[in-house]
Design a protein around this motif. Structure first.
Motif, PDB file in Angstrom:
ATOM      1  N   UNK A 105      -0.815 -91.005 -92.856  1.00  0.00           N
ATOM      2  CA  UNK A 105      -2.143 -91.564 -93.119  1.00  0.00           C
ATOM      3  C   UNK A 105      -3.232 -90.581 -92.700  1.00  0.00           C
ATOM      4  N   UNK A 106      -3.049 -89.963 -91.508  1.00  0.00           N
ATOM      5  CA  UNK A 106      -4.045 -89.010 -91.002  1.00  0.00           C
ATOM      6  C   UNK A 106      -4.193 -87.819 -91.937  1.00  0.00           C
ATOM      7  N   UNK A 107      -3.077 -87.290 -92.438  1.00  0.00           N
ATOM      8  CA  UNK A 107      -3.132 -86.117 -93.312  1.00  0.00           C
ATOM      9  C   UNK A 107      -3.675 -86.478 -94.693  1.00  0.00           C
ATOM     10  N   UNK A 108      -3.329 -87.665 -95.178  1.00  0.00           N
ATOM     11  CA  UNK A 108      -3.887 -88.110 -96.460  1.00  0.00           C
ATOM     12  C   UNK A 108      -5.402 -88.265 -96.339  1.00  0.00           C
ATOM     13  N   UNK A 109      -5.846 -88.830 -95.205  1.00  0.00           N
ATOM     14  CA  UNK A 109      -7.288 -88.986 -94.979  1.00  0.00           C
ATOM     15  C   UNK A 109      -7.990 -87.636 -94.948  1.00  0.00           C
ATOM     16  N   UNK A 110      -7.340 -86.630 -94.327  1.00  0.00           N
ATOM     17  CA  UNK A 110      -7.909 -85.282 -94.282  1.00  0.00           C
ATOM     18  C   UNK A 110      -8.049 -84.710 -95.691  1.00  0.00           C
ATOM     19  N   UNK A 111      -6.982 -84.853 -96.489  1.00  0.00           N
ATOM     20  CA  UNK A 111      -7.020 -84.306 -97.852  1.00  0.00           C
ATOM     21  C   UNK A 111      -8.077 -85.022 -98.697  1.00  0.00           C
ATOM     22  N   UNK A 112      -8.169 -86.330 -98.524  1.00  0.00           N
ATOM     23  CA  UNK A 112      -9.168 -87.098 -99.286  1.00  0.00           C
ATOM     24  C   UNK A 112     -10.589 -86.704 -98.895  1.00  0.00           C
ATOM     25  N   UNK A 113     -10.792 -86.460 -97.595  1.00  0.00           N
ATOM     26  CA  UNK A 113     -12.114 -86.029 -97.134  1.00  0.00           C
ATOM     27  C   UNK A 113     -12.478 -84.686 -97.756  1.00  0.00           C
ATOM     28  N   UNK A 114     -11.480 -83.801 -97.878  1.00  0.00           N
ATOM     29  CA  UNK A 114     -11.734 -82.508 -98.503  1.00  0.00           C
ATOM     30  C   UNK A 114     -12.101 -82.637 -99.961  1.00  0.00           C
ATOM     31  N   UNK A 115     -11.406 -83.507-100.659  1.00  0.00           N
ATOM     32  CA  UNK A 115     -11.697 -83.736-102.082  1.00  0.00           C
ATOM     33  C   UNK A 115     -13.081 -84.370-102.251  1.00  0.00           C
ATOM     34  N   UNK A 116     -13.389 -85.357-101.391  1.00  0.00           N
ATOM     35  CA  UNK A 116     -14.690 -86.040-101.486  1.00  0.00           C
ATOM     36  C   UNK A 116     -15.838 -85.097-101.172  1.00  0.00           C
ATOM     37  N   UNK A 117     -15.621 -84.193-100.224  1.00  0.00           N
ATOM     38  CA  UNK A 117     -16.682 -83.274 -99.834  1.00  0.00           C
ATOM     39  C   UNK A 117     -16.795 -82.045-100.709  1.00  0.00           C
ATOM     40  N   UNK A 118     -15.807 -81.840-101.585  1.00  0.00           N
ATOM     41  CA  UNK A 118     -15.784 -80.630-102.401  1.00  0.00           C
ATOM     42  C   UNK A 118     -17.031 -80.445-103.269  1.00  0.00           C
ATOM     43  N   UNK A 119     -17.592 -81.503-103.871  1.00  0.00           N
ATOM     44  CA  UNK A 119     -18.813 -81.296-104.682  1.00  0.00           C
ATOM     45  C   UNK A 119     -19.974 -80.705-103.894  1.00  0.00           C
ATOM     46  N   UNK A 120     -19.934 -80.822-102.568  1.00  0.00           N
ATOM     47  CA  UNK A 120     -21.006 -80.258-101.732  1.00  0.00           C
ATOM     48  C   UNK A 120     -20.701 -78.835-101.279  1.00  0.00           C
ATOM     49  N   UNK A 121     -19.563 -78.285-101.759  1.00  0.00           N
ATOM     50  CA  UNK A 121     -19.144 -76.959-101.298  1.00  0.00           C
ATOM     51  C   UNK A 121     -20.192 -75.895-101.618  1.00  0.00           C
ATOM     52  N   UNK A 122     -20.816 -75.983-102.809  1.00  0.00           N
ATOM     53  CA  UNK A 122     -21.821 -74.991-103.194  1.00  0.00           C
ATOM     54  C   UNK A 122     -22.993 -74.975-102.241  1.00  0.00           C
ATOM     55  N   UNK A 123     -23.481 -76.152-101.882  1.00  0.00           N
ATOM     56  CA  UNK A 123     -24.592 -76.247-100.936  1.00  0.00           C
ATOM     57  C   UNK A 123     -24.194 -75.702 -99.572  1.00  0.00           C
ATOM     58  N   UNK A 124     -22.989 -76.060 -99.127  1.00  0.00           N
ATOM     59  CA  UNK A 124     -22.475 -75.591 -97.845  1.00  0.00           C
ATOM     60  C   UNK A 124     -22.403 -74.062 -97.809  1.00  0.00           C
ATOM     61  N   UNK A 125     -21.880 -73.468 -98.875  1.00  0.00           N
ATOM     62  CA  UNK A 125     -21.739 -72.014 -98.914  1.00  0.00           C
ATOM     63  C   UNK A 125     -23.099 -71.317 -99.014  1.00  0.00           C
ATOM     64  N   UNK A 126     -24.025 -71.918 -99.747  1.00  0.00           N
ATOM     65  CA  UNK A 126     -25.375 -71.345 -99.843  1.00  0.00           C
ATOM     66  C   UNK A 126     -26.065 -71.322 -98.481  1.00  0.00           C
ATOM     67  N   UNK A 127     -25.920 -72.391 -97.719  1.00  0.00           N
ATOM     68  CA  UNK A 127     -26.519 -72.449 -96.384  1.00  0.00           C
ATOM     69  C   UNK A 127     -25.915 -71.385 -95.479  1.00  0.00           C
TER      70      UNK A 127
END
Length: 438
Positions: A7-29
């Motif tokens: 469950x913990x690892x699935x939650x980690x992977x899901x958080x990564x997928x959910x946050x992926x659309x913000x990756x561009x903003x994160x990298x720009x900062x």
């Protein structure tokens, strides 16, 4: 894998997928703060900027400059075996070092973020036959995706600091589910090997520290000659890989000894972006600073030579015979004493050397290194070594002898990797392939 760990690892992977659309903003900062290469930031989401060569390919990931240089000899051996090597790192500094110091036929890319969309895009393009991590690099999404694709991941020169081990022990089920996915762990020491086994890794073997196998850091002979001439007959000592707070200690030592020794103090901070701050602190104390990045000359009035340049540790250590290795007075785990030892320096260090415990034990036992507990003891140690060349040279000789005695980790590592690399070598020699970039 237990249900809770899953469950913990699935939650980690899901958080990564959910946050992926913000990756561009994160990298720009991060790029605005100088922590990402703006021109190559798409590599961080899995888009390649180099061609994948035909034939077998090993992916080597090294998080830091130190780890990258540690596996430089291993990558050289892989290339000699006709295996393509893809190196990934995560920092701008390590990328610059890779372009300056590594073989031209080693492909460098920035490591993808540990989010499944980026990892899958990266693996779809590169198709590595083997993944090699260095020291303690465990990325859950990447490891699980490698495991799903049946790409073995081996951890080389593996170590676990006291703090990291305690942190993993607090989550034993998650640790076991991750570490058990590693195909092999090749540990630096028996203690590290025992810790990896306790966390679920298997098989685990001990090789020694392959950082011992790295070549002495190079330097430009002409530049060394210029600085030698500018320093003249002045005595010198160096404080290298310093962490915040240790430059202040180095300044205290300099001021305590200056009236008697008239020495030049060389300071090489671990993070050169702190150079302005360090210079301001030194000048506020009335010290004259020459900076390498400005090509400032060293004059008889220069107190501090600030080594704020990348890839020139070989220069700084060749300008002295006494080296204090930082990150050791401020409970940071210690710095690598092998570079000063191999270049013939007497080594001083603070007491916090957990990250290089075995190396320091060997150096201290041979009389090549001495540990100091505070600024006063460091000043006394520097003063003593400056005034006692026989002791200084004995320590330097003992350091070079200790490094020589510790060699053998690379051959042990390559032997352990043979079940993974030998089939790749046979494949490479039996089928034609193009060079990287073609």
């Amino acid at each position: 894998m237990s249900a809770l760990a899953q469950i913990a690892l699935i939650a980690y992977r899901c958080a990564g997928i959910a946050g992926y659309p913000c990756a561009g903003l994160f990298l720009n900062l991060r790029a605005r703060r100088g922590k990402e290469d703006r021109a190559r930031k798409m590599e961080r989401v899995g888009y390649a900027s180099a061609n994948r060569p035909r034939g077998p390919l090993v992916w080597v990931h090294a998080a830091s400059v130190g780890e990258m240089m540690a596996v430089s000899t291993l990558m050289r051996e892989l290339r000699r075996a006709d295996i393509n090597v893809l190196l990934t790192t995560g920092t701008v500094t390590s990328a610059e070092m890779a372009s300056n110091r590594l073989q031209v036929d080693v492909i460098h890319q920035y490591v993808p973020l540990d989010a499944l969309p980026a990892v899958r895009r990266f693996l779809d393009y590169w198709h590595p036959d083997l993944a090699i991590g260095v020291e303690s690099e465990i990325w859950p999404a990447t490891l699980s995706e490698l495991n799903r694709r049946k790409i073995p991941q081996v951890l080389v020169n593996a170590r676990l600091s006291d703090r990291s081990f305690k942190r993993w022990q607090k989550h034993p089920l998650v640790a076991h589910s991750l570490f058990s996915q590693l195909a092999m762990v090749i540990a630096q020491s028996d203690l590290d090997a025992e810790r990896f086994r306790d966390l679920g890794a298997w098989p685990v073997i001990t090789s020694g520290n392959i950082k011992v196998e790295t070549d002495a850091p190079p330097c430009d002979p002409a530049l060394l000659s210029v600085y030698d001439a500018q320093i003249g007959h002045r005595k010198t000592w160096a404080a290298t890989s310093t962490a915040e707070g240790e430059e202040k200690v180095a300044a205290m030592v300099h001021r305590a000894l200056k009236a008697h020794m008239g020495q030049l103090t060389i300071i090489v901070p671990r993070h050169i972006e702190r150079a302005d701050e360090i210079e301001a602190m030194m000048t506020a104390q009335g010290l004259t600073v020459a900076r390498r990045s400005r090509n400032d000359p060293i004059t008889p009035d220069t107190d501090i030579f600030l080594g704020d340049s990348m890839g020139e540790m070989g220069l700084y250590l060749r300008l002295t015979e006494i080296a204090f290795v930082g990150r050791s007075l401020v409970a940071k785990g210690g710095g690598n004493p092998l570079e000063p030892a191999v270049l013939g320096c007497a080594v001083l260090s603070g007491p916090h050397v957990e990250n290089f415990r075995d190396t320091y034990q060997a150096l201290v036992k041979k009389g090549a290194a001495r540990l100091v507990r505070d600024a006063e003891m460091l000043a006394k140690g520097v003063h003593f070594l400056m005034n006692n060349p026989v002791t200084r040279h004995k320590m330097a000789d003992a350091g070079m002898e200790t490094v020589q005695d510790m060699r053998g980790a690379l051959s042990a590592t390559m032997k352990a990797l043979e079940p993974f690399t030998h089939p790749l070598t046979m494949q490479a020699r039996l089928e034609p392939r193009t060079a990287a970039g073609e």
